[in-house]
Write a protein that holds these residues in place. Structure first.
Motif, mmCIF file in Angstrom:
data_model
loop_
_atom_site.group_PDB
_atom_site.id
_atom_site.type_symbol
_atom_site.label_atom_id
_atom_site.label_comp_id
_atom_site.label_asym_id
_atom_site.label_seq_id
_atom_site.Cartn_x
_atom_site.Cartn_y
_atom_site.Cartn_z
ATOM 1 N N PRO A 139 0.694 -1.443 -0.109
ATOM 2 C CA PRO A 139 -0.100 0.230 -0.074
ATOM 3 C C PRO A 139 0.724 1.304 -0.316
ATOM 4 C CG PRO A 139 -0.322 -1.777 1.615
ATOM 5 C CD PRO A 139 0.524 -2.192 1.586
ATOM 6 N N VAL A 140 0.557 2.181 -0.849
ATOM 7 C CA VAL A 140 1.673 3.053 -1.054
ATOM 8 C C VAL A 140 0.386 4.409 -0.379
ATOM 9 C CG1 VAL A 140 2.058 5.315 -2.293
ATOM 10 C CG2 VAL A 140 2.814 3.080 -3.183
ATOM 11 N N PHE A 141 0.402 5.352 0.639
ATOM 12 C CA PHE A 141 -0.736 5.823 1.280
ATOM 13 C C PHE A 141 -0.508 7.363 0.651
ATOM 14 C CE2 PHE A 141 -0.647 2.634 4.776
ATOM 15 C CZ PHE A 141 -1.405 2.146 3.734
ATOM 16 N N VAL A 142 -1.904 8.285 0.516
ATOM 17 C CA VAL A 142 -1.332 9.635 -0.092
ATOM 18 C C VAL A 142 -2.154 10.660 1.238
ATOM 19 C CG1 VAL A 142 -1.753 11.246 -1.620
ATOM 20 C CG2 VAL A 142 -0.733 9.431 -2.135
ATOM 21 N N VAL A 143 -2.278 11.166 1.402
ATOM 22 C CA VAL A 143 -3.052 11.832 2.607
ATOM 23 C C VAL A 143 -4.236 12.782 2.375
ATOM 24 C CG1 VAL A 143 -2.793 12.815 5.433
ATOM 25 C CG2 VAL A 143 -0.916 10.820 4.812
ATOM 26 N N ALA A 144 -4.818 12.918 2.615
ATOM 27 C CA ALA A 144 -5.723 13.859 2.115
ATOM 28 C C ALA A 144 -6.209 14.844 3.545
ATOM 29 C CB ALA A 144 -6.621 13.607 0.897
ATOM 30 N N PRO A 145 -6.258 14.955 3.714
ATOM 31 C CA PRO A 145 -6.215 16.195 5.360
ATOM 32 C C PRO A 145 -7.471 16.757 4.641
ATOM 33 C CG PRO A 145 -4.851 17.548 4.151
ATOM 34 C CD PRO A 145 -4.632 16.266 3.142
ATOM 35 N N ALA A 146 -7.942 17.504 6.425
ATOM 36 C CA ALA A 146 -9.486 18.452 6.031
ATOM 37 C C ALA A 146 -9.021 19.418 5.226
ATOM 38 C CB ALA A 146 -9.928 18.740 7.083
ATOM 39 N N SER A 147 -7.696 19.813 4.887
ATOM 40 C CA SER A 147 -8.146 21.522 4.573
ATOM 41 C C SER A 147 -8.465 21.128 3.127
ATOM 42 C CB SER A 147 -6.654 21.426 4.964
ATOM 43 O OG SER A 147 -5.685 21.100 4.545
ATOM 44 N N GLU A 155 -1.891 16.376 -8.905
ATOM 45 C CA GLU A 155 -0.683 15.880 -8.595
ATOM 46 C C GLU A 155 -0.241 15.431 -7.373
ATOM 47 O OE1 GLU A 155 -2.541 19.334 -10.245
ATOM 48 O OE2 GLU A 155 -2.707 18.720 -8.437
ATOM 49 N N GLN A 156 -1.111 15.142 -6.141
ATOM 50 C CA GLN A 156 -0.275 14.547 -5.075
ATOM 51 C C GLN A 156 -0.373 13.138 -5.762
ATOM 52 O OE1 GLN A 156 -3.337 15.350 -2.472
ATOM 53 N NE2 GLN A 156 -1.614 14.750 -0.989
ATOM 54 N N LEU A 157 -1.398 12.204 -6.822
ATOM 55 C CA LEU A 157 -1.162 10.962 -7.249
ATOM 56 C C LEU A 157 0.200 11.305 -7.825
ATOM 57 C CD1 LEU A 157 -2.047 8.336 -8.372
ATOM 58 C CD2 LEU A 157 -3.892 10.276 -10.203
ATOM 59 N N GLN A 158 0.078 12.236 -8.968
ATOM 60 C CA GLN A 158 1.622 11.966 -10.231
ATOM 61 C C GLN A 158 2.918 11.524 -9.254
ATOM 62 O OE1 GLN A 158 1.138 12.448 -13.711
ATOM 63 N NE2 GLN A 158 3.246 11.053 -12.410
ATOM 64 N N SER A 159 3.352 12.814 -8.401
ATOM 65 C CA SER A 159 4.036 12.635 -7.191
ATOM 66 C C SER A 159 4.476 10.736 -6.602
ATOM 67 C CB SER A 159 4.102 13.421 -5.764
ATOM 68 O OG SER A 159 2.969 12.868 -4.917
ATOM 69 N N VAL A 160 3.746 9.883 -7.010
ATOM 70 C CA VAL A 160 3.751 9.211 -5.744
ATOM 71 C C VAL A 160 3.526 7.708 -7.036
ATOM 72 C CG1 VAL A 160 2.570 9.707 -3.394
ATOM 73 C CG2 VAL A 160 1.066 8.491 -5.163
ATOM 74 N N ILE A 161 3.261 7.716 -7.685
ATOM 75 C CA ILE A 161 3.174 6.737 -9.258
ATOM 76 C C ILE A 161 4.874 6.762 -9.344
ATOM 77 C CG2 ILE A 161 2.904 5.902 -11.318
ATOM 78 C CD1 ILE A 161 0.155 7.864 -11.224
ATOM 79 N N THR A 162 5.460 5.217 -9.394
ATOM 80 C CA THR A 162 6.201 4.679 -9.992
ATOM 81 C C THR A 162 6.136 3.483 -11.181
ATOM 82 O OG1 THR A 162 6.572 2.860 -8.270
ATOM 83 C CG2 THR A 162 7.055 4.950 -7.345
ATOM 84 N N PRO A 163 7.724 2.440 -11.407
ATOM 85 C CA PRO A 163 7.294 1.788 -12.083
ATOM 86 C C PRO A 163 6.412 0.720 -11.795
ATOM 87 C CG PRO A 163 9.164 2.589 -12.459
ATOM 88 C CD PRO A 163 8.543 3.607 -11.081
ATOM 89 N N ARG A 164 6.569 0.656 -10.561
ATOM 90 C CA ARG A 164 5.808 -0.638 -9.453
ATOM 91 C C ARG A 164 4.050 -0.442 -9.304
ATOM 92 N NH1 ARG A 164 8.726 -4.881 -8.127
ATOM 93 N NH2 ARG A 164 6.572 -5.882 -8.561
ATOM 94 N N SER A 165 3.237 0.575 -10.107
ATOM 95 C CA SER A 165 2.334 0.920 -9.852
ATOM 96 C C SER A 165 1.639 0.613 -10.400
ATOM 97 C CB SER A 165 2.117 2.267 -9.513
ATOM 98 O OG SER A 165 2.875 3.718 -8.715
ATOM 99 N N LYS A 166 0.271 -0.462 -9.342
ATOM 100 C CA LYS A 166 -0.592 -1.168 -10.050
ATOM 101 C C LYS A 166 -1.816 -0.804 -10.186
ATOM 102 C CE LYS A 166 -0.923 -5.040 -12.891
ATOM 103 N NZ LYS A 166 -0.780 -6.409 -11.944
ATOM 104 N N TRP A 167 -2.151 -0.448 -9.040
ATOM 105 C CA TRP A 167 -3.669 0.304 -8.225
ATOM 106 C C TRP A 167 -3.651 1.589 -7.542
ATOM 107 C CZ3 TRP A 167 -7.864 -2.143 -10.520
ATOM 108 C CH2 TRP A 167 -8.393 -3.169 -10.959
ATOM 109 N N LEU A 168 -4.147 1.955 -8.895
ATOM 110 C CA LEU A 168 -4.889 3.056 -7.815
ATOM 111 C C LEU A 168 -6.410 3.051 -7.374
ATOM 112 C CD1 LEU A 168 -5.344 6.222 -6.350
ATOM 113 C CD2 LEU A 168 -6.183 6.697 -8.580
#
Length: 400
Positions: A139-147, A155-168
């Motif tokens: 699991p690769v977590f992307v924190v989306a706070p109340a703000s 933009e957050q999604l783009q920043s965590v994608i790697t060659p091993r990313s299989k699912w969102l």
């Protein structure tokens, strides 16, 4: 040689199920508990659905069916997607399981190899990470706070994608926050996904009808039709028709994945219960006139809770656009001390304090990947909600 396999240690019991079960145990023992941990509607399954299931039983629909759903049910699901979401599927692109959770598990079991990454925005439904880990994924977590209104940005999604990313994984409306993506937001996310041809999208839309303030609902695959062959859309009858105990969920997506899921299910559970399939068929083909009243009542409850808790006694409570939960922040109370002398170090401590001292059952934010917060379900009566709010405010006021 140990009895238990090491992979069992990769998962934990569902925190939300445990909280709900604990509340029910205390109620059965005679304690006056305000159970705000439930993740299911408090309304009864509509009578026409029950009658249809009864008639199906009398007609002999008690035998094995096709492994992943009857033809009639799959056709009804295809029609539901066409009618409500503008999506075109064939029956061989539909998988029916014993709840949406099984369909999600099957999908990851059939597609996630050791070390594959699955991107999960937080806060998230408690089962996503465990299902991924059980099947060897990361699991690769992307924190989306109340703000950010609890919504991951493109933009957050783009920043965590790697060659091993299989699912969102997307969940809109979201459990636990009620956050709901707009068409424009989903389009931006889709633009990022489109740039990565090996990335697939699992969109969990189980709360699609639980949406408030006349907000239009947007399905990811409908907003991003060019990604339909890389999208698995998850839904079911549990929330919209109050059929949690019937255990009937479904998914629609790429035919090769659906075929693999059928193979897996043939060697695990086999078909969903025939009577549940008959009930789901009646639900999907019947009227939803009843739901307007349900939605109005949920919205009334939501507005009351937010009005009672937001900005009072150190709590911050955003108004959710969908689902039947609020996700207040208890950050102002971390580090305080209870009347009994216990220091509140985490939101788990805070939730236990509410339960043990004020008899209010909620679920800690740590279970959903975003702390310090706690989830309150408003799928219960206004009498219980009113009393729970009173107790929560009193509990907060007593901290020092």
């Amino acid at each position: 040689m140990q009895l238990l396999a090491r992979r069992v240690d990769l998962i934990q019991p569902s925190p939300s199920v445990m909280a709900m079960s604990r509340a029910k145990e205390l109620i059965a023992a005679g304690q006056d508990i305000c159970n705000m941990a439930a993740g299911e509607p408090d309304f009864a399954t509509p009578r026409p659905i029950i009658d249809s299931a009864y008639q199906a039983l009398l007609a002999g629909e008690t035998k094995y069916t096709a492994v992943d759903g009857t033809r009639a049910l799959k056709e009804a699901i295809c029609e539901k997607f066409r009618r409500e979401n503008g999506l075109a599927y064939r029956p061989d692109q539909i998988s029916v399981g014993a709840g949406a959770k099984q369909v999600i598990f099957n999908a990851f079991a059939c597609s996630v190899d050791e070390g594959d990454e699955v991107i999960i925005p937080a806060p998230y439904w408690v089962s996503y990470p465990d299902i991924v880990q059980f099947n060897g994924g990361k699991p690769v977590f992307v924190v989306a706070p109340a703000s950010q209104e609890f919504k991951m940005t493109a933009e957050q999604l783009q920043s965590v994608i790697t060659p091993r990313s299989k699912w969102l994984v997307l969940n809109s409306p979201n459990n636990p926050s009620g956050a709901t993506f707009s068409s424009a937001e989903l389009q931006k996310i889709g633009e990022v996904v489109a740039r990565h041809p090996n990335l697939y999208v699992l969109t969990d839309e189980i709360y699609e009808h639980l949406i408030y303030d006349d907000l239009p609902y947007a399905s990811f695959a409908a907003v991003n039709p060019s990604l339909s062959e890389r999208t698995l859309t998850i839904n079911g009858v549990s929330k919209s028709f109050s059929m949690t105990g019937w255990r009937l969920g479904y998914g629609a997506g790429p035919q090769p994945l659906i075929k693999a899921m059928e193979k897996l299910q043939s060697q695990t559970s086999g078909n969903p219960a025939s009577v549940s399939q008959a009930a789901a068929l009646a639900a999907l083909k019947g009227s939803m006139e009843f739901f307007g009243e349900w939605r109005n009542e949920y919205q009334r409850r939501r507005d009351y809770i937010v009005g009672q808790l937001d900005g009072r006694e150190g709590l911050s409570c955003a108004k959710p656009a969908g689902a039947f939960y609020v996700y207040p922040s208890c950050a102002a109370h971390i580090g305080k001390t209870t009347p009994g002398g216990k220091r509140i170090e985490t939101d788990t401590d805070f939730v236990l304090y509410l339960l043990n001292e004020y008899k209010v059952a909620t679920v800690q934010g740590a279970a959903y990947g975003l702390s310090p917060s706690f989830r309150i379900s408003f799928a219960t009566s206004m009498n219980v909600i009113e009393e729970a709010c009173r107790r929560v405010l009193a509990a907060c006021a007593a901290l020092r």
